[in-house]
Design a protein around this motif. Sequence first.
Motif, mmCIF file in Angstrom:
data_model
loop_
_atom_site.group_PDB
_atom_site.id
_atom_site.type_symbol
_atom_site.label_atom_id
_atom_site.label_comp_id
_atom_site.label_asym_id
_atom_site.label_seq_id
_atom_site.Cartn_x
_atom_site.Cartn_y
_atom_site.Cartn_z
ATOM 1 N N ASN A 238 -25.521 -37.192 31.431
ATOM 2 C CA ASN A 238 -25.722 -38.633 31.197
ATOM 3 C C ASN A 238 -24.370 -39.344 31.216
ATOM 4 N N PRO A 239 -23.806 -39.531 32.403
ATOM 5 C CA PRO A 239 -22.482 -40.168 32.505
ATOM 6 C C PRO A 239 -22.464 -41.522 31.804
ATOM 7 N N GLY A 240 -21.375 -41.768 31.111
ATOM 8 C CA GLY A 240 -21.236 -43.035 30.396
ATOM 9 C C GLY A 240 -21.710 -42.976 28.959
ATOM 10 N N SER A 241 -22.353 -41.873 28.562
ATOM 11 C CA SER A 241 -22.847 -41.751 27.189
ATOM 12 C C SER A 241 -21.701 -41.464 26.230
ATOM 13 N N THR A 242 -21.858 -41.918 25.010
ATOM 14 C CA THR A 242 -20.897 -41.618 23.947
ATOM 15 C C THR A 242 -21.548 -40.600 23.009
ATOM 16 N N VAL A 243 -20.931 -39.458 22.908
ATOM 17 C CA VAL A 243 -21.473 -38.381 22.071
ATOM 18 C C VAL A 243 -20.406 -37.972 21.071
ATOM 19 N N ILE A 244 -20.730 -38.081 19.805
ATOM 20 C CA ILE A 244 -19.810 -37.699 18.739
ATOM 21 C C ILE A 244 -20.494 -36.644 17.883
ATOM 22 N N VAL A 245 -19.889 -35.463 17.817
ATOM 23 C CA VAL A 245 -20.432 -34.378 17.010
ATOM 24 C C VAL A 245 -19.697 -34.373 15.673
ATOM 25 N N SER A 246 -20.426 -34.628 14.617
ATOM 26 C CA SER A 246 -19.825 -34.686 13.289
ATOM 27 C C SER A 246 -20.822 -34.137 12.276
ATOM 28 N N GLN A 247 -20.555 -34.353 11.009
ATOM 29 C CA GLN A 247 -21.469 -33.927 9.965
ATOM 30 C C GLN A 247 -22.721 -34.807 9.984
ATOM 31 N N PRO A 248 -23.796 -34.357 9.322
ATOM 32 C CA PRO A 248 -25.007 -35.185 9.259
ATOM 33 C C PRO A 248 -24.697 -36.567 8.700
ATOM 34 N N ILE A 249 -25.350 -37.583 9.262
ATOM 35 C CA ILE A 249 -25.097 -38.956 8.827
ATOM 36 C C ILE A 249 -25.586 -39.176 7.409
ATOM 37 N N ALA A 250 -26.766 -38.648 7.115
ATOM 38 C CA ALA A 250 -27.322 -38.865 5.790
ATOM 39 C C ALA A 250 -28.365 -37.812 5.474
ATOM 40 N N TYR A 251 -28.534 -37.543 4.205
ATOM 41 C CA TYR A 251 -29.608 -36.660 3.767
ATOM 42 C C TYR A 251 -30.032 -37.095 2.369
ATOM 43 N N ALA A 252 -31.228 -36.709 1.979
ATOM 44 C CA ALA A 252 -31.742 -37.102 0.670
ATOM 45 C C ALA A 252 -32.604 -35.986 0.108
ATOM 46 N N VAL A 253 -32.618 -35.896 -1.217
ATOM 47 C CA VAL A 253 -33.479 -34.948 -1.916
ATOM 48 C C VAL A 253 -34.642 -35.732 -2.511
ATOM 49 N N ILE A 254 -35.853 -35.368 -2.143
ATOM 50 C CA ILE A 254 -37.035 -36.111 -2.579
ATOM 51 C C ILE A 254 -38.042 -35.152 -3.203
ATOM 52 N N GLN A 255 -39.000 -35.707 -3.938
ATOM 53 C CA GLN A 255 -40.020 -34.884 -4.563
ATOM 54 C C GLN A 255 -41.066 -34.418 -3.577
ATOM 55 N N LYS A 256 -41.403 -35.271 -2.602
ATOM 56 C CA LYS A 256 -42.461 -34.942 -1.667
ATOM 57 C C LYS A 256 -42.224 -35.642 -0.342
ATOM 58 N N GLU A 257 -42.534 -34.953 0.740
ATOM 59 C CA GLU A 257 -42.367 -35.518 2.083
ATOM 60 C C GLU A 257 -43.640 -36.288 2.448
ATOM 61 N N ASN A 258 -43.600 -37.612 2.213
ATOM 62 C CA ASN A 258 -44.767 -38.448 2.522
ATOM 63 C C ASN A 258 -44.315 -39.777 3.101
ATOM 64 N N THR A 259 -45.274 -40.671 3.335
ATOM 65 C CA THR A 259 -44.974 -41.949 3.981
ATOM 66 C C THR A 259 -44.004 -42.774 3.149
ATOM 67 N N SER A 260 -44.205 -42.801 1.859
ATOM 68 C CA SER A 260 -43.354 -43.607 0.986
ATOM 69 C C SER A 260 -41.905 -43.128 1.002
ATOM 70 N N SER A 261 -41.692 -41.824 0.898
ATOM 71 C CA SER A 261 -40.323 -41.296 0.879
ATOM 72 C C SER A 261 -39.646 -41.464 2.231
ATOM 73 N N TRP A 262 -40.395 -41.307 3.318
ATOM 74 C CA TRP A 262 -39.816 -41.495 4.643
ATOM 75 C C TRP A 262 -39.432 -42.965 4.876
ATOM 76 N N ARG A 263 -40.270 -43.877 4.411
ATOM 77 C CA ARG A 263 -39.950 -45.298 4.582
ATOM 78 C C ARG A 263 -38.678 -45.648 3.816
ATOM 79 N N TRP A 264 -38.581 -45.162 2.587
ATOM 80 C CA TRP A 264 -37.375 -45.418 1.786
ATOM 81 C C TRP A 264 -36.131 -44.859 2.470
ATOM 82 N N PHE A 265 -36.209 -43.644 2.969
ATOM 83 C CA PHE A 265 -35.054 -42.997 3.593
ATOM 84 C C PHE A 265 -34.633 -43.719 4.870
ATOM 85 N N LEU A 266 -35.586 -44.025 5.739
ATOM 86 C CA LEU A 266 -35.257 -44.633 7.028
ATOM 87 C C LEU A 266 -34.777 -46.076 6.871
#
Length: 353
Positions: free
Chosen positions: A262-290
């Motif tokens: 993909n010529p012209g693309s910018t690719v930066i390999v680094s640490q994860p941008i963000a992560y979170a610890v949640i009680q349950k993987e559901n719609t509410s927690s995903w909405r909050w995280f995103l």
Amino acid sequence: MANIEEQSAVVHFDDDADLNDSDFNDSDNDVYDDDDILFDHNVTKGIELDMPLTIEDGQAPESDSSSHVSSEELNIRSDSESDENSSRQKFPEYYVENENGKKKNPHLEVGLLFSSFEELKSVLKDYAVFNGVEPILKRNDKDRVHCVCKDGCTWRLWASKLQGEKTVQIKTYVPKHTCFRVRTNKNATFKWLVEYYLDDFRADPEWKIKHFRSTVRNDFGLHITKVVSWNTRKYAKVLVEGSDEEQFALLHCYGAELRRTNPGSTVIVSQPIAYAVIQKENTSSWRWFLMLLSEDLSMENWSSVTLMSDRQKGLRNVVADLFPTAEHRFCVRHMYQIFFRKDFKGKHLKDCL
């Protein structure tokens, strides 16, 4: 003997009795005063001189004549490569017999050649698992191996190096067992089981422990513990998928491939941008995280962004709601493990992916 090339991953496996094959420990430097007497009593005379191969009276009970035959009846062929070796006899060499990609019960016989003692002892482990026995290396040094079964059992094997070579040859073999099969076998370690069932784990990396134990019981009549089963599956996943460390090490190669394709693309390999610890993987927690992720990235044009995830229903709905112009794709490996496997099982599908 086909060996599996083990990954250089750092993986911890629980301690268990099957990890140590004490009866197969080498003792290369052990020399005993009675070695020559044992050699004379156990090595079938004349095996390298084309003399009748017999066991002296009183040394072993009668067994099948096929186990003590003359060297003329072995697989002998002339070596036409040079005049010097044209008259030298050739004994059968051991080779791994596979059936449907899996190794078979080894066929042992007098005169059989092995490249080393390590190969012989590996074959003896295969023999032990297939036949439900636990051979013991009564004599195990750099020049010879004397293997017996349980006390009172007539089975025994004596092997030593050919003169001036590293090649190992079975000199005496009494194939008949007078003991009973064992239900638990220390030779059936998790590494041995991985080698035998690796293709099955490729087709189903999440093979259920209960089903795996049942398969081993049906195939070999053996009982294996849950710890051995769990370690088998864990080690198989490392061999099939690689470790987390190895996968992370490939990120830079992945970035280089993206730039190339993909010529012209910018690719930066680094640490994860963000992560979170949640009680349950559901719609509410995903909405909050995103929503927090969107604020941190401060991106105005989401149509130029591609999100990759699994097929978690709550996540799919939230992405469609918050980023309707973004492209949302799914992980192929996760699709295979969670989605396709429900209706289409087998290695063929995964190969296609």
